[in-house]
Design an enzyme around this catalytic site. Structure first.
Site, mmCIF file in Angstrom:
data_model
loop_
_atom_site.group_PDB
_atom_site.id
_atom_site.type_symbol
_atom_site.label_atom_id
_atom_site.label_comp_id
_atom_site.label_asym_id
_atom_site.label_seq_id
_atom_site.Cartn_x
_atom_site.Cartn_y
_atom_site.Cartn_z
ATOM 1 N N ALA A 1 -29.558 33.107 3.233
ATOM 2 C CA ALA A 1 -28.265 32.985 3.915
ATOM 3 C C ALA A 1 -28.358 32.320 5.278
ATOM 4 O O ALA A 1 -27.340 31.934 5.857
ATOM 5 C CB ALA A 1 -27.627 34.370 4.069
ATOM 6 N N GLY A 2 -29.560 32.175 5.821
ATOM 7 C CA GLY A 2 -29.699 31.594 7.161
ATOM 8 C C GLY A 2 -29.383 30.108 7.181
ATOM 9 O O GLY A 2 -29.784 29.370 6.280
ATOM 10 N N ARG B 1 -32.732 25.423 13.603
ATOM 11 C CA ARG B 1 -33.878 24.702 14.155
ATOM 12 C C ARG B 1 -34.283 23.492 13.311
ATOM 13 O O ARG B 1 -35.044 22.647 13.768
ATOM 14 C CB ARG B 1 -35.068 25.651 14.317
ATOM 15 C CG ARG B 1 -34.967 26.523 15.559
ATOM 16 C CD ARG B 1 -36.227 27.349 15.727
ATOM 17 N NE ARG B 1 -36.250 28.510 14.852
ATOM 18 C CZ ARG B 1 -37.296 29.317 14.687
ATOM 19 N NH1 ARG B 1 -38.435 29.053 15.326
ATOM 20 N NH2 ARG B 1 -37.224 30.348 13.885
ATOM 21 N N ARG C 1 -36.672 -0.547 -13.995
ATOM 22 C CA ARG C 1 -35.516 0.229 -13.570
ATOM 23 C C ARG C 1 -35.062 1.162 -14.690
ATOM 24 O O ARG C 1 -35.576 1.113 -15.806
ATOM 25 C CB ARG C 1 -34.408 -0.726 -13.142
ATOM 26 C CG ARG C 1 -34.730 -1.493 -11.859
ATOM 27 C CD ARG C 1 -33.709 -2.600 -11.600
ATOM 28 N NE ARG C 1 -32.347 -2.093 -11.579
ATOM 29 C CZ ARG C 1 -31.259 -2.870 -11.641
ATOM 30 N NH1 ARG C 1 -31.394 -4.207 -11.735
ATOM 31 N NH2 ARG C 1 -30.059 -2.345 -11.606
#
Length: 451
Positions: free
Chosen positions: A10-11, A15, A332
């Site tokens: 949840a953080g 930073r 590709r």
């Protein structure tokens, strides 16, 4: 016995200085939260609950149905975060693992050992600890004279003496599920940060003469949390070393591991050689006895055995056995090369099937095409597949020869054993066994310069 897990995610991760939710940052080509949840599930967990907050939808989009979710609106500490899972787990029996979503280096083996140690000792709680050279920022493990846990002290609450302790809490725990949710109701926030600490649950268990165990891992790197870009880089370095060493143990030659990037989901066969500066990413698979030349980049592609690739870029493509690619080729998405195909320097292939033994030696663009077996496409030839609005397909039969600097204007079909003269612009179908020329006759003006 039922086993559950709660992943704390949840953080916001301020930073990291990022618009991206912290646990969604990649390590070895996979988000941190995916590393954690994959290892948690593989440790024998029956039910997984992820605690989300800021960026909840992006986490849910990443994990999908692999987890249940609980939302933590306010960040009031780890105990508060775990308590959010009560809607899914509070009435359950069994063991509950609590893991931080920003610890991508934790291994399945260590999580299994933690759970087994916890259950074998019939503990109400077990903390995973490690020894840190620099323990700053981590909760310290305090033991009594007999080596039993007394409590875990957070960095900001630790005395000078306690801060000298180098055995630290990883923030990873195993709990008796019912005991966990009973004790969470009693946790207080009378500490420096005014937060509800999960380690206080251990203290409450000890106050009731419960059993709290410590399981120690000798690998500090495993429990390293990622809080900023510097730690993200450190985790990447550790993970890359782990991955490279595992491939080398499995019989892959990596000439310079320090410059070789291999993603977490890449598979490589025995006796394949990886040269310096190579990047293998996504869900790529490489066969046996293949040589991946220096500075090659391969993403989400399947490469066969006995293939040689030199300094090329390959993305979402398939290459069969004994093919040779490069140098400086680009495959590709949708490129599908058969056995013994040769794609040479400065050739680009997109959404095309190149059948066994065909050759595209140099300086060509092949898009939206099907090239038959053993057909040779000359230097500078291209499939003209786009009219500005739609894409069209070029089909070339087996054993054909396309002369240099040929334009094949799609949609067009060239039969088996077609022969296209150099410098032609072909706009009509060519039957098998036919020669096609589409260029102006040469005109020579003798003595022109004298005039």
């Amino acid at each position: 016995m039922q086993r559950h897990a709660i992943v704390l995610a949840a953080g916001k991760g301020t930073r990291m200085k990022s618009k991206k939710y912290k646990v969604l940052h990649d390590v070895a080509g996979k988000s941190m939260i995916e590393h954690v949840t994959d290892n948690v599930r593989q440790s024998g967990i029956d039910q997984l609950v992820t605690i989300v907050g800021h960026g909840a939808e992006s986490v849910k989009e990443t994990l999908g149905d692999a987890s249940l979710y609980s939302f933590q609106e306010e960040q009031l500490g780890t105990a508060h975060a775990v308590k959010m899972a009560s809607e899914h787990l509070s009435g359950n029996q069994g063991t509950t693992l609590v893991v931080c979503g920003d610890t991508p280096l934790i291994t399945t083996a260590t999580l299994k050992s933690l759970i087994e140690h916890h259950e074998h000792n019939q503990a109400q709680a077990t903390v995973l600890s490690a020894t840190a050279e620099n323990p700053f920022g981590y909760g310290r493990i305090l033991r009594d004279s007999k080596g039993h846990l007394v409590k875990i002290v957070e960095q900001k609450d630790a005395t000078d003496t306690e801060q000298q302790i180098n055995e630290i809490s990883s923030g990873i725990f195993a709990f008796d599920n019912q005991v966990l949710f009973d004790k969470l109701e009693l946790v207080k926030n009378d500490n420096v940060q005014n937060e509800y600490y999960l380690p206080d649950v251990l203290s409450l268990i000890l106050e009731d003469s419960g059993i709290v165990e410590v399981y120690h891992t000798n690998d500090f790197e495993e429990i390293m949390g990622v809080n900023d870009r510097i730690m993200l880089s450190a985790a990447e370095s550790v993970f890359r070393t782990r991955i490279n060493e595992q491939h080398m143990k499995n019989g892959v030659t990596i000439i310079d591991p320090a410059t070789t990037y291999i993603g977490a989901n890449v598979k490589i066969g025995e006796d394949t050689v990886i040269e310096p500066g190579v990047k293998l990413a996504g869900n790529s698979e490489i066969g046996e006895d293949t040589v991946i030349g220096q500075y090659t980049e391969i993403t989400n592609s399947k490469i066969g055995s006995n293939v040689t690739i030199k300094q090329s870029v390959i993305n979402e493509a398939m290459v069969d056995d004994y093919a040779t690619i490069g140098p400086f080729a680009q495959l590709r998405p949708g490129a599908d090369l058969g056995k013994k195909v040769k794609v040479g320097n400065f050739v680009e292939v997109k959404k095309s099937v190149i059948k066994a033994g065909a050759k595209l030696p140099h300086l060509s663009y092949i898009g939206d095409a099907e090239i038959g077996e053993r057909t040779n496409v000359g230097c500078g030839s291209i499939t003209v597949n786009y009219d500005g609005i739609n894409k069209f397909k070029t089909v070339i039969g087996n054993d054909s020869f396309i002369g240099c600097n040929t334009n094949l204007v799609a949609p067009i079909t060239l039969g088996d054993r077609s022969f296209i003269a150099a410098g032609s612009t072909i706009t009509d179908n060519v039957p098998e066994d036919s020669l096609a020329l589409a260029r102006a006759r040469q005109t020579t003006k003798e003595g022109y310069l004298k005039k």
